[in-house]
Design a protein around this motif. Structure first.
Motif, PDB file in Angstrom:
ATOM      1  N   LEU A 148      54.372  65.516  36.267  1.00  0.00           N
ATOM      2  CA  LEU A 148      55.762  65.192  35.997  1.00  0.00           C
ATOM      3  C   LEU A 148      56.721  66.301  36.437  1.00  0.00           C
ATOM      4  CD1 LEU A 148      55.671  63.515  32.471  1.00  0.00           C
ATOM      5  CD2 LEU A 148      55.820  62.420  34.718  1.00  0.00           C
ATOM      6  N   PRO A 149      57.741  65.955  37.191  1.00  0.00           N
ATOM      7  CA  PRO A 149      58.797  66.926  37.492  1.00  0.00           C
ATOM      8  C   PRO A 149      59.461  67.411  36.209  1.00  0.00           C
ATOM      9  CG  PRO A 149      59.003  64.975  38.879  1.00  0.00           C
ATOM     10  CD  PRO A 149      57.992  64.643  37.828  1.00  0.00           C
ATOM     11  N   GLY A 150      59.752  68.701  36.170  1.00  0.00           N
ATOM     12  CA  GLY A 150      60.446  69.278  35.024  1.00  0.00           C
ATOM     13  C   GLY A 150      59.554  69.893  33.985  1.00  0.00           C
ATOM     14  N   VAL A 151      58.251  69.630  34.040  1.00  0.00           N
ATOM     15  CA  VAL A 151      57.325  70.176  33.052  1.00  0.00           C
ATOM     16  C   VAL A 151      56.864  71.559  33.507  1.00  0.00           C
ATOM     17  CG1 VAL A 151      55.080  69.902  31.933  1.00  0.00           C
ATOM     18  CG2 VAL A 151      56.558  67.910  32.272  1.00  0.00           C
ATOM     19  N   ALA A 152      57.105  72.561  32.680  1.00  0.00           N
ATOM     20  CA  ALA A 152      56.681  73.918  33.015  1.00  0.00           C
ATOM     21  C   ALA A 152      55.267  74.200  32.543  1.00  0.00           C
ATOM     22  CB  ALA A 152      57.643  74.937  32.402  1.00  0.00           C
ATOM     23  N   GLU A 153      54.837  73.539  31.462  1.00  0.00           N
ATOM     24  CA  GLU A 153      53.511  73.792  30.889  1.00  0.00           C
ATOM     25  C   GLU A 153      53.084  72.575  30.086  1.00  0.00           C
ATOM     26  OE1 GLU A 153      51.266  77.165  28.075  1.00  0.00           O
ATOM     27  OE2 GLU A 153      53.465  77.056  28.165  1.00  0.00           O
ATOM     28  N   VAL A 154      51.788  72.304  30.084  1.00  0.00           N
ATOM     29  CA  VAL A 154      51.238  71.202  29.294  1.00  0.00           C
ATOM     30  C   VAL A 154      50.295  71.769  28.243  1.00  0.00           C
ATOM     31  CG1 VAL A 154      49.876  69.080  29.309  1.00  0.00           C
ATOM     32  CG2 VAL A 154      51.405  69.584  31.225  1.00  0.00           C
ATOM     33  N   LEU A 155      50.575  71.466  26.980  1.00  0.00           N
ATOM     34  CA  LEU A 155      49.668  71.769  25.879  1.00  0.00           C
ATOM     35  C   LEU A 155      48.946  70.475  25.494  1.00  0.00           C
ATOM     36  CD1 LEU A 155      51.953  73.945  23.551  1.00  0.00           C
ATOM     37  CD2 LEU A 155      50.478  74.689  25.444  1.00  0.00           C
ATOM     38  N   THR A 156      47.668  70.578  25.167  1.00  0.00           N
ATOM     39  CA  THR A 156      46.880  69.387  24.855  1.00  0.00           C
ATOM     40  C   THR A 156      46.320  69.480  23.446  1.00  0.00           C
ATOM     41  OG1 THR A 156      46.247  69.207  27.190  1.00  0.00           O
ATOM     42  CG2 THR A 156      44.975  67.930  25.606  1.00  0.00           C
ATOM     43  N   TRP A 157      46.521  68.407  22.684  1.00  0.00           N
ATOM     44  CA  TRP A 157      45.964  68.317  21.334  1.00  0.00           C
ATOM     45  C   TRP A 157      45.803  66.845  20.991  1.00  0.00           C
ATOM     46  CZ3 TRP A 157      47.489  66.989  16.146  1.00  0.00           C
ATOM     47  CH2 TRP A 157      46.654  67.537  15.158  1.00  0.00           C
ATOM     48  N   CYS A 158      44.695  66.491  20.372  1.00  0.00           N
ATOM     49  CA  CYS A 158      44.432  65.094  20.025  1.00  0.00           C
ATOM     50  C   CYS A 158      44.953  64.807  18.623  1.00  0.00           C
ATOM     51  CB  CYS A 158      42.930  64.809  20.107  1.00  0.00           C
ATOM     52  SG  CYS A 158      42.535  63.054  19.971  1.00  0.00           S
ATOM     53  N   ALA A 159      45.966  63.960  18.545  1.00  0.00           N
ATOM     54  CA  ALA A 159      46.578  63.622  17.253  1.00  0.00           C
ATOM     55  C   ALA A 159      45.775  62.510  16.576  1.00  0.00           C
ATOM     56  CB  ALA A 159      48.022  63.171  17.465  1.00  0.00           C
ATOM     57  N   PRO A 160      45.200  62.763  15.415  1.00  0.00           N
ATOM     58  CA  PRO A 160      44.377  61.748  14.758  1.00  0.00           C
ATOM     59  C   PRO A 160      45.150  60.501  14.340  1.00  0.00           C
ATOM     60  CG  PRO A 160      43.864  63.933  13.890  1.00  0.00           C
ATOM     61  CD  PRO A 160      45.112  64.070  14.723  1.00  0.00           C
ATOM     62  N   TRP A 161      46.470  60.574  14.229  1.00  0.00           N
ATOM     63  CA  TRP A 161      47.258  59.403  13.839  1.00  0.00           C
ATOM     64  C   TRP A 161      47.748  58.615  15.066  1.00  0.00           C
ATOM     65  CZ3 TRP A 161      48.569  64.481  13.228  1.00  0.00           C
ATOM     66  CH2 TRP A 161      49.614  64.978  14.000  1.00  0.00           C
ATOM     67  N   PRO A 181      63.160  52.295  49.094  1.00  0.00           N
ATOM     68  CA  PRO A 181      63.452  53.711  49.293  1.00  0.00           C
ATOM     69  C   PRO A 181      62.229  54.558  49.020  1.00  0.00           C
ATOM     70  CG  PRO A 181      64.368  52.954  47.211  1.00  0.00           C
ATOM     71  CD  PRO A 181      63.862  51.729  47.932  1.00  0.00           C
ATOM     72  N   GLN A 182      62.091  55.653  49.772  1.00  0.00           N
ATOM     73  CA  GLN A 182      60.988  56.584  49.519  1.00  0.00           C
ATOM     74  C   GLN A 182      61.178  57.254  48.177  1.00  0.00           C
ATOM     75  OE1 GLN A 182      58.271  57.116  51.535  1.00  0.00           O
ATOM     76  NE2 GLN A 182      57.470  58.363  49.857  1.00  0.00           N
ATOM     77  N   ARG A 183      60.162  57.152  47.323  1.00  0.00           N
ATOM     78  CA  ARG A 183      60.257  57.775  46.007  1.00  0.00           C
ATOM     79  C   ARG A 183      60.330  59.292  46.160  1.00  0.00           C
ATOM     80  NH1 ARG A 183      61.746  55.251  42.900  1.00  0.00           N
ATOM     81  NH2 ARG A 183      60.218  54.040  41.774  1.00  0.00           N
ATOM     82  N   ARG A 184      61.283  59.892  45.454  1.00  0.00           N
ATOM     83  CA  ARG A 184      61.459  61.325  45.540  1.00  0.00           C
ATOM     84  C   ARG A 184      60.255  62.069  44.986  1.00  0.00           C
ATOM     85  NH1 ARG A 184      64.939  61.679  42.123  1.00  0.00           N
ATOM     86  NH2 ARG A 184      63.780  62.663  40.447  1.00  0.00           N
ATOM     87  N   LEU A 185      59.741  63.013  45.746  1.00  0.00           N
ATOM     88  CA  LEU A 185      58.715  63.911  45.252  1.00  0.00           C
ATOM     89  C   LEU A 185      59.308  65.316  45.197  1.00  0.00           C
ATOM     90  CD1 LEU A 185      55.617  62.742  47.344  1.00  0.00           C
ATOM     91  CD2 LEU A 185      56.210  62.093  45.012  1.00  0.00           C
ATOM     92  N   THR A 186      59.008  66.031  44.141  1.00  0.00           N
ATOM     93  CA  THR A 186      59.552  67.362  43.973  1.00  0.00           C
ATOM     94  C   THR A 186      58.430  68.340  43.705  1.00  0.00           C
ATOM     95  OG1 THR A 186      60.941  68.762  42.569  1.00  0.00           O
ATOM     96  CG2 THR A 186      59.972  66.832  41.529  1.00  0.00           C
ATOM     97  N   THR A 187      58.615  69.574  44.083  1.00  0.00           N
ATOM     98  CA  THR A 187      57.610  70.601  43.807  1.00  0.00           C
ATOM     99  C   THR A 187      57.823  71.244  42.444  1.00  0.00           C
ATOM    100  OG1 THR A 187      58.961  72.250  44.948  1.00  0.00           O
ATOM    101  CG2 THR A 187      57.264  71.113  46.226  1.00  0.00           C
ATOM    102  N   GLY A 188      58.855  70.809  41.697  1.00  0.00           N
ATOM    103  CA  GLY A 188      59.104  71.391  40.383  1.00  0.00           C
ATOM    104  C   GLY A 188      58.072  70.952  39.371  1.00  0.00           C
ATOM    105  N   GLY A 189      57.654  71.861  38.493  1.00  0.00           N
ATOM    106  CA  GLY A 189      56.722  71.490  37.446  1.00  0.00           C
ATOM    107  C   GLY A 189      55.660  72.547  37.261  1.00  0.00           C
ATOM    108  N   VAL A 190      54.583  72.160  36.629  1.00  0.00           N
ATOM    109  CA  VAL A 190      53.529  73.117  36.340  1.00  0.00           C
ATOM    110  C   VAL A 190      52.855  73.542  37.625  1.00  0.00           C
ATOM    111  CG1 VAL A 190      53.090  72.286  34.018  1.00  0.00           C
ATOM    112  CG2 VAL A 190      51.888  71.252  35.912  1.00  0.00           C
ATOM    113  N   SER A 191      52.340  74.760  37.630  1.00  0.00           N
ATOM    114  CA  SER A 191      51.654  75.264  38.809  1.00  0.00           C
ATOM    115  C   SER A 191      50.164  74.992  38.714  1.00  0.00           C
ATOM    116  CB  SER A 191      51.885  76.764  38.932  1.00  0.00           C
ATOM    117  OG  SER A 191      51.437  77.439  37.777  1.00  0.00           O
TER     118      SER A 191
END
Length: 356
Positions: free
Chosen positions: A48-61, A346-356
């Motif tokens: 996803l564009p705009g995401v600098a970091e992804v944290l992962t956790w499984c929510a039991p609810w 239209p060509q969907r915009r792709l961006t290099t912004g986001g997590v590395s």
């Protein structure tokens, strides 16, 4: 700028992709955006564009196969969020989910401002209790929360789904662009055709002169092998089931003229790369909310079937008529209609912004 913002979407890849416009609106106004995702959606968050970091956790609810709630794991998440120094948080949920359990954990982590869509009384857990009337598309519903919190999409952003680029080059596997992708699998049996019916769709597309590529997750290898055989060696498709990462699947979908898929994450991924979708949609959830967003789409399937609105994971009606009654020739006709607009999309915009 409004400091460090955490956006949470804790369920599947499709749900995370639909949160993309909301996240881009937040990113346009924040110093950085951290996405808190469940294990089923984290890989989509990486796109996803705009995401600098992804944290992962499984929510039991939230998770459909929930783990036990372990206090040490909860406290570890609270401490991880505390260490991130989050200034604001938005909790995204589907209409049948509550944001309040996660809001409680965010308060424990010291997050000073939290917003969410909630019909339940939140007490002191939310600073923004947003309400949504009607049944808008899920992506618009999430974006409305961002807007209510003061975040706006930047000029030139049309609010459709998008992914970061560049995407991998899969043309050595797929051949030249212009094929039709058939993705037969879904997260629950109620949302997908039988293998034999999906194979008949592949055979009908091949008989109509379409080059077919069949995709699927690693757990779908047996399914895609059956479906790709279609009507035999002359009326089958290329089987890529279980052979692509999510970015590679995005690339395969991006070079398709049309994608044929049930209500599943890859249908939303197709929309994110700008490819029209023939949506084989079981009405266990409303198409108005969950159909592919922002691209030409043909929704097939009986939307007034008895299973309508049941959120069933296994079809409660003998014979699964809402999807099994779709004629393969109907899929071919819808594919041809959508393929006619592919050259002009239209060509969907792709961006290099986001997590590395």
């Amino acid at each position: 700028m409004t400091g460090r913002v955490l956006v949470a979407r804790m369920d599947s890849a499709g749900d995370v992709l639909l949160a993309g416009p909301c996240i881009r609106a937040v990113a346009a106004c924040a110093d950085s955006v951290t996405l808190l995702a469940g294990p089923r959606g984290a890989a989509a968050g990486e796109l996803l564009p705009g995401v600098a970091e992804v944290l992962t956790w499984c929510a039991p609810w939230i998770d459909p196969e929930p783990p036990a709630l372990v206090s040490a794991e909860v406290l570890a998440l609270v401490e991880q969020i505390r260490e991130h120094g989050v200034d604001r948080a938005l909790v995204l949920t589907s209409f049948h989910q509550s944001p309040l359990p996660l809001a409680l954990l965010l308060r424990m982590a010291g997050v000073p401002w939290i917003g969410a869509i909630s019909d339940d009384y939140p007490g002191s857990l939310l600073d923004l209790r947003h309400r949504v009337d009607g049944d808008p598309p899920e992506s618009e519903r999430a974006l409305s929360l961002a807007e209510s919190a003061g975040f706006r999409l930047p000029p030139g952003d049309d609010g459709t789904l998008a992914v970061r680029g560049p995407l991998p080059d899969l043309r050595t596997a797929t051949g030249p662009p212009g094929y039709v992708v058939v993705h037969p699998g879904a997260s629950t049996p109620a949302r997908q055709m039988s293998a034999s019916r999906s194979a008949a769709v592949v055979a009908a597309l091949a008989a109509a002169g379409r080059r077919v590529v069949v995709t699927g997750a690693p757990v779908d290898r047996a399914l895609t092998a059956t479906v790709a055989r279609g009507g035999g060696p002359d009326l089958g498709g290329l089987d890529l089931g279980g052979r692509t990462t999510l970015p590679e699947l995005a690339a395969v979908l991006a070079h398709a003229s049309v994608v044929v898929a049930p209500n599943t994450g890859p249908a939303h991924l197709a929309a994110a790369v700008g490819t029209p979708v023939v949506s084989l949609f079981a009405p266990v959830v409303p198409a108005a909310r969950w159909a592919p967003y922002g691209v030409p789409t043909a929704v097939l399937g009986d939307q007034d079937a008895p299973c309508r609105g049941s959120r069933a994971r296994k079809c409660p009606v003998d014979g699964h008529p809402c999807l099994e009654s779709i004629d393969p020739d109907e899929v071919v006709a819808a594919t041809e209609r959508l393929a006619a607009v592919t050259a002009d999309r239209p060509q969907r915009r792709l961006t290099t912004g986001g997590v590395s």
